[in-house]
Design a protein around this motif. Structure first.
Motif, PDB file in Angstrom:
ATOM      1  N   LEU A   5       0.840  -1.194   0.000  1.00  0.00           N
ATOM      2  CA  LEU A   5       0.000   0.000   0.000  1.00  0.00           C
ATOM      3  C   LEU A   5       0.873   1.240   0.000  1.00  0.00           C
ATOM      4  O   LEU A   5       2.024   1.209   0.461  1.00  0.00           O
ATOM      5  N   PRO A   6       0.336   2.325  -0.566  1.00  0.00           N
ATOM      6  CA  PRO A   6       1.131   3.567  -0.531  1.00  0.00           C
ATOM      7  C   PRO A   6       1.410   4.002   0.903  1.00  0.00           C
ATOM      8  O   PRO A   6       0.547   3.882   1.779  1.00  0.00           O
ATOM      9  N   LYS A   7       2.608   4.501   1.100  1.00  0.00           N
ATOM     10  CA  LYS A   7       3.018   4.862   2.460  1.00  0.00           C
ATOM     11  C   LYS A   7       2.905   6.354   2.706  1.00  0.00           C
ATOM     12  O   LYS A   7       2.704   6.776   3.842  1.00  0.00           O
ATOM     13  N   THR A   8       3.020   7.151   1.627  1.00  0.00           N
ATOM     14  CA  THR A   8       2.945   8.594   1.841  1.00  0.00           C
ATOM     15  C   THR A   8       1.491   9.026   1.933  1.00  0.00           C
ATOM     16  O   THR A   8       0.571   8.362   1.414  1.00  0.00           O
ATOM     17  N   LEU A   9       1.266  10.159   2.550  1.00  0.00           N
ATOM     18  CA  LEU A   9      -0.092  10.677   2.722  1.00  0.00           C
ATOM     19  C   LEU A   9      -0.696  11.056   1.379  1.00  0.00           C
ATOM     20  O   LEU A   9      -1.888  10.799   1.128  1.00  0.00           O
TER      21      LEU A   9
ATOM     22  N   ALA B 115      -0.078   9.732  -1.565  1.00  0.00           N
ATOM     23  CA  ALA B 115      -0.446   8.518  -2.287  1.00  0.00           C
ATOM     24  C   ALA B 115      -1.724   7.913  -1.731  1.00  0.00           C
ATOM     25  O   ALA B 115      -2.595   7.439  -2.461  1.00  0.00           O
ATOM     26  N   LYS B 116      -1.827   7.916  -0.392  1.00  0.00           N
ATOM     27  CA  LYS B 116      -3.046   7.363   0.226  1.00  0.00           C
ATOM     28  C   LYS B 116      -4.272   8.189  -0.165  1.00  0.00           C
ATOM     29  O   LYS B 116      -5.337   7.648  -0.466  1.00  0.00           O
ATOM     30  N   LEU B 117      -4.120   9.522  -0.169  1.00  0.00           N
ATOM     31  CA  LEU B 117      -5.246  10.367  -0.564  1.00  0.00           C
ATOM     32  C   LEU B 117      -5.624  10.140  -2.036  1.00  0.00           C
ATOM     33  O   LEU B 117      -6.801  10.130  -2.400  1.00  0.00           O
TER      34      LEU B 117
ATOM     35  N   LEU C 246      -5.200   7.361  -3.800  1.00  0.00           N
ATOM     36  CA  LEU C 246      -5.885   6.068  -3.904  1.00  0.00           C
ATOM     37  C   LEU C 246      -7.321   6.172  -3.422  1.00  0.00           C
ATOM     38  O   LEU C 246      -8.252   5.638  -4.050  1.00  0.00           O
ATOM     39  N   ALA C 247      -7.524   6.850  -2.319  1.00  0.00           N
ATOM     40  CA  ALA C 247      -8.883   7.011  -1.790  1.00  0.00           C
ATOM     41  C   ALA C 247      -9.762   7.786  -2.759  1.00  0.00           C
ATOM     42  O   ALA C 247     -10.936   7.447  -2.990  1.00  0.00           O
TER      43      ALA C 247
END
Length: 303
Positions: free
Chosen positions: A53-57, A59-61, A63-64
Motif C-alpha cells: 500500500l502507498p506509504k505517503t499521505l 499517495a493514500k489520498l 488512492l482514496a
C-alpha cells in the motif's frame, strides 16, 4: 571421633548439548543464507512496489480519491439505467400503439378500396347495359371479365413434380433459365391459358383469379403472379365452355401436347376433367378502354 573436616561436594554446571549439525557449519551457513543479500534487497523492493500500500499521505489520498470516483461512476450509471428503464418501456408502448393505429388505418383504407372497386364495377356493368342491348351487354361483360360466369367447362389441375431435379446439358427448360425443371413456371401457365383460349374457352380463372384480355402471367423468383397476385401450387385452371369439345381440342393442340411432354419428361403432374357446372368470379378490376379512328389516315385518304 576426630577427623579431618569434610568439604562440601563440588557441583559441576551442566553444559548445553551441542547442535546435531554443529560439525556441518558450512552447510548450515549455506542453508541460512541461501539468497544473496543483493537479490534479497531487490526482491523486497519489488514486493513493496507491487503489492504494498502507498506509504505517503499524498499517495493514500490519491488512492482514496480514485476509489471514491470509481464508486461514484458505478452509482451514477446504475441510477441512470434505473431512471431510463421506464422511459424506454414507455417509448416501446407508444411505438406499439402507433403500429396498431397505422395497421388499423391501413385496413380501413383497404376496405374503402374494395368498396370503391365494387362501385366502379357496378357502374361499368350499368354502362355496358346502356351502350347496347341486354344480350350484347351480357356478352361483353363475360368476355371482359366484368361479370360472374357459370356453366359447363373443363377443370385442369397442374402441379409441380414430386421430386424436382435439375435437367442435363442441352435441356430446353434449363437453357431458358429454369433452375428446377420439375417446377411449373410462368411460361408453362401462359401456354396452358393461351391453349384453352384457342380451344374455345369463354372464361378462364386460375386459383380463383379471373383472367381478362389484359391479364398478365409473370414470375417473381419461384412464384407465379397473375395480375401481380402470387399463386400457390397446385394451379387449378377453370375454363367455361363446351366441356367435351374444349377438353378434346385442348389436348390435341400444340399447347396440350406441350403440357403432356412436361408430364412425361419432367414429372409435372396434370389432371383434366369435364365439369357440368363451373362458377368463375368476376375480375376484381376491369380497365375500360375505348378506340377512336385515326384522323391522320382519314386526312391522307381524302387528300
Amino acid at each position: 571421633m576426630c577427623g579431618m573436616p569434610q568439604q562440601p561436594p563440588v557441583r559441576s554446571t551442566p553444559t548445553r548439548p551441542s547442535r546435531p549439525d554443529a560439525s556441518m557449519s558450512l552447510l548450515t551457513n549455506v542453508m541460512d543464507h541461501s539468497l544473496d543479500d543483493g537479490y534479497a534487497e531487490a526482491a523486497a523492493r519489488k514486493k513493496a512496489a507491487d503489492g504494498g500500500l502507498p506509504k505517503t499521505l499524498r499517495a493514500k489520498l490519491g488512492l482514496a480519491a480514485g476509489l471514491v470516483l470509481a464508486a461514484l461512476v458505478v452509482t451514477v450509471g446504475a441510477a441512470q439505467a434505473r431512471v431510463a428503464a421506464p422511459v424506454v418501456a414507455k417509448e416501446r408502448e407508444e411505438l406499439i400503439d402507433r403500429i396498431d393505429q397505422e395497421t388499423e388505418a391501413a385496413d380501413k383504407l383497404e376496405d374503402s378500396v374494395d368498396e370503391l372497386r365494387d362501385d366502379v364495377s357496378a357502374r361499368q356493368r350499368e354502362a355496358l347495359k346502356e351502350s347496347g342491348g341486354s344480350e350484347q351487354a351480357e356478352l361483353v361483360g363475360i368476355l371482359s371479365g366484368a361479370v360472374e360466369v357459370h356453366g359447363p367447362g373443363v377443370k385442369l389441375v397442374v402441379n409441380d413434380a414430386k421430386e424436382a431435379t435439375g435437367g442435363g446439358d442441352g435441356d430446353p427448360r434449363e437453357t431458358s433459365g429454369f433452375s428446377d425443371t420439375g417446377r411449373v413456371r410462368d411460361r408453362d401457365m401462359q401456354r396452358v391459358v393461351n391453349g384453352l383460349w384457342e380451344s374455345g374457352a369463354e372464361a378462364i380463372s386460375i386459383n380463383g383469379q379471373r383472367l381478362t384480355a389484359l391479364s398478365a402471367i409473370r414470375a417473381a423468383g419461384d412464384a407465379i403472379l397473375v395480375d401481380n397476385k402470387p399463386l400457390v401450387p397446385p394451379y387449378t385452371v377453370l375454363a367455361v365452355g363446351d366441356g367435351e369439345r374444349l377438353s378434346t381440342r385442348f389436348q390435341d393442340s400444340a399447347d396440350g401436347l406441350y403440357l403432356h411432354a412436361l408430364q412425361e419428361n419432367f414429372g409435372i403432374r396434370t389432371a383434366i376433367s369435364t365439369e357440368g357446372e363451373l362458377r368463375l368470379p368476376a375480375a376484381p378490376s376491369v380497365t375500360v378502354r375505348t378506340a377512336q379512328p385515326s384522323t391522320e389516315k382519314t386526312e391522307k385518304g381524302t387528300s
